[in-house]
Design a protein around this motif. Structure first.
Motif, short mmCIF file in Angstrom:
data_model
loop_
_atom_site.label_atom_id
_atom_site.label_comp_id
_atom_site.label_asym_id
_atom_site.label_seq_id
_atom_site.Cartn_x
_atom_site.Cartn_y
_atom_site.Cartn_z
N LEU A 17 0.90 -1.35 0.08
CA LEU A 17 -0.06 0.22 0.17
C LEU A 17 0.88 1.32 -0.21
N PRO A 18 0.31 2.19 -0.51
CA PRO A 18 1.03 3.51 -0.74
C PRO A 18 1.63 4.18 0.60
N ILE B 154 -15.10 -3.52 -2.44
CA ILE B 154 -15.00 -2.44 -2.80
C ILE B 154 -14.61 -2.86 -4.64
N PHE C 240 -16.39 7.27 -8.77
CA PHE C 240 -16.61 6.07 -8.18
C PHE C 240 -18.14 6.07 -7.66
N LYS D 188 -7.60 10.82 6.25
CA LYS D 188 -6.74 11.26 4.94
C LYS D 188 -6.12 9.90 4.44
N GLU E 276 -8.45 7.36 3.21
CA GLU E 276 -8.84 7.57 1.85
C GLU E 276 -7.76 7.28 0.66
N ARG E 277 -6.79 7.59 0.95
CA ARG E 277 -5.58 7.38 0.03
C ARG E 277 -5.38 5.81 -0.08
N LEU E 278 -5.41 4.99 0.74
CA LEU E 278 -5.29 3.71 0.88
C LEU E 278 -6.44 2.92 0.19
N ALA E 279 -7.81 3.39 0.13
CA ALA E 279 -8.76 3.10 -0.43
C ALA E 279 -8.81 3.12 -1.78
N MET E 280 -8.37 4.46 -2.37
CA MET E 280 -8.12 5.08 -3.80
C MET E 280 -7.17 3.91 -4.28
N HIS E 281 -6.00 3.68 -3.47
CA HIS E 281 -5.28 2.56 -4.15
C HIS E 281 -5.71 1.48 -4.52
#
Lengths: 199, 199
Positions: free
Chosen positions: A18-19, A51, A64, B24, B27-32
């Motif tokens: 993960l980033p 998801i 989305f 925050k 959110e970034r992890l979910a987008m990944h």
């Protein structure tokens, strides 16, 4: 790390993909999952799977969505004659949170970036033009980022939309609210001066 | 956040329950995860589930293990007469990585913390005493942390082990290797002076 049992190592490896999650953080997350109630771990596990199964891109705006048409596009109270163009879904969410926009969105799902091989055909520009060609949209607000790629994309869009009977605007750039002038960078200050408005 | 579809909101909520992950970052992890290949998301999802199903505590040392007895306890090449007592599995992993210890471990799975209601019966001290009472262990190295709770736990263990025919040692504290004396805190320097050794 290799002194953990294989199942823990696997989770650490998967977390560290993960980033922004390094090996140390991944280890900490895995330890948390180990200690957390089984229900919490299952919820996390299931929501990751869900998801990928449920979420698709809205057929109109490319946000989305859990449905074919997203909540915003299907909301009759939104003003359908104003379109706000953003790069990514989080940008849309940020604008929604600000409560400053009641129109519809168009998510480009990217930004022009010739260096990375991303040209107009790689992002949702064709679909944007189609929406505008339908003739119902009166204003297009270009809300791409104010970095080099976002600005270039905004300029490209403005040019492409020149021949359509639509007002094209760009969100304002300038001194952030609550900001101290002396800490604002020169480029931002220059833009703030150039785009000053009557009070 | 509430402008995402429900399935994304659920994942963001579940990610933000992890330690050190704010809204925050979640959110970034979910987008990944949304953008990642389906196989990557499935691997993450499955490994979270698997860890809760497979991992248990080793019946001897209380390390995390995929089997009833962990790899280290079942390794005949380890020196079974020396026991290193640590607070948590990551401490054991750190010592293993250093390659400085070839004996067995005992993981307390916690540290004495009267303020948080954690007394001797809440951590694996009874089991430690049982292992030592068997008489095969010659030395117990107490490798709890050097913070207040770790030190108190070390002192408590040393007292409890006084009546057993076992050598009780404590890992050394002092100036970190490669450390600059002038940046070392006073407590550490004091300890380094007190526990100095002949060269």
């Amino acid at each position: 790390m290799s002194h953990y049992p294989p199942s823990i190592l696997k989770l650490i490896k998967n977390f560290s993909r993960l980033p922004g999650i390094g090996e140390k953080t991944a280890e900490r997350l895995a330890m948390h999952v180990l200690r957390a109630p089984r229900s919490e771990a299952e919820q996390l596990s299931n929501s990751i799977k869900e998801i990928k199964e449920k979420v698709r891109l809205c057929a109109m705006c490319f946000a989305f969505s859990d449905a074919d048409i997203c909540n915003i596009c299907s909301d009759q109270r939104r003003i359908s004659s104003i379109l706000c163009v953003v790069e990514q879904p989080p940008d849309m969410v940020a604008i929604e949170k600000s409560g400053s926009f009641a129109g519809l969105y168009h998510i480009l799902q990217g930004v022009l970036s010739p260096m990375n091989g991303i040209g107009p055909d790689s992002i949702r520009i064709k679909e944007l033009i189609s929406r505008i060609a339908e003739g119902k949209i009166k204003e297009v607000i270009i809300a791409t980022s104010t970095n080099v790629e976002g600005e270039a994309t905004a300029a490209y869009l403005a040019e492409r939309l020149e021949n359509y009977p639509v007002k094209v605007t760009r969100i304002a750039s300038g001194v952030p609210m609550g900001g101290d002038l002396k800490y604002v960078d020169q480029v931002t200050l220059k833009r703030a001066m150039e785009t000053r408005h009557a009070v």
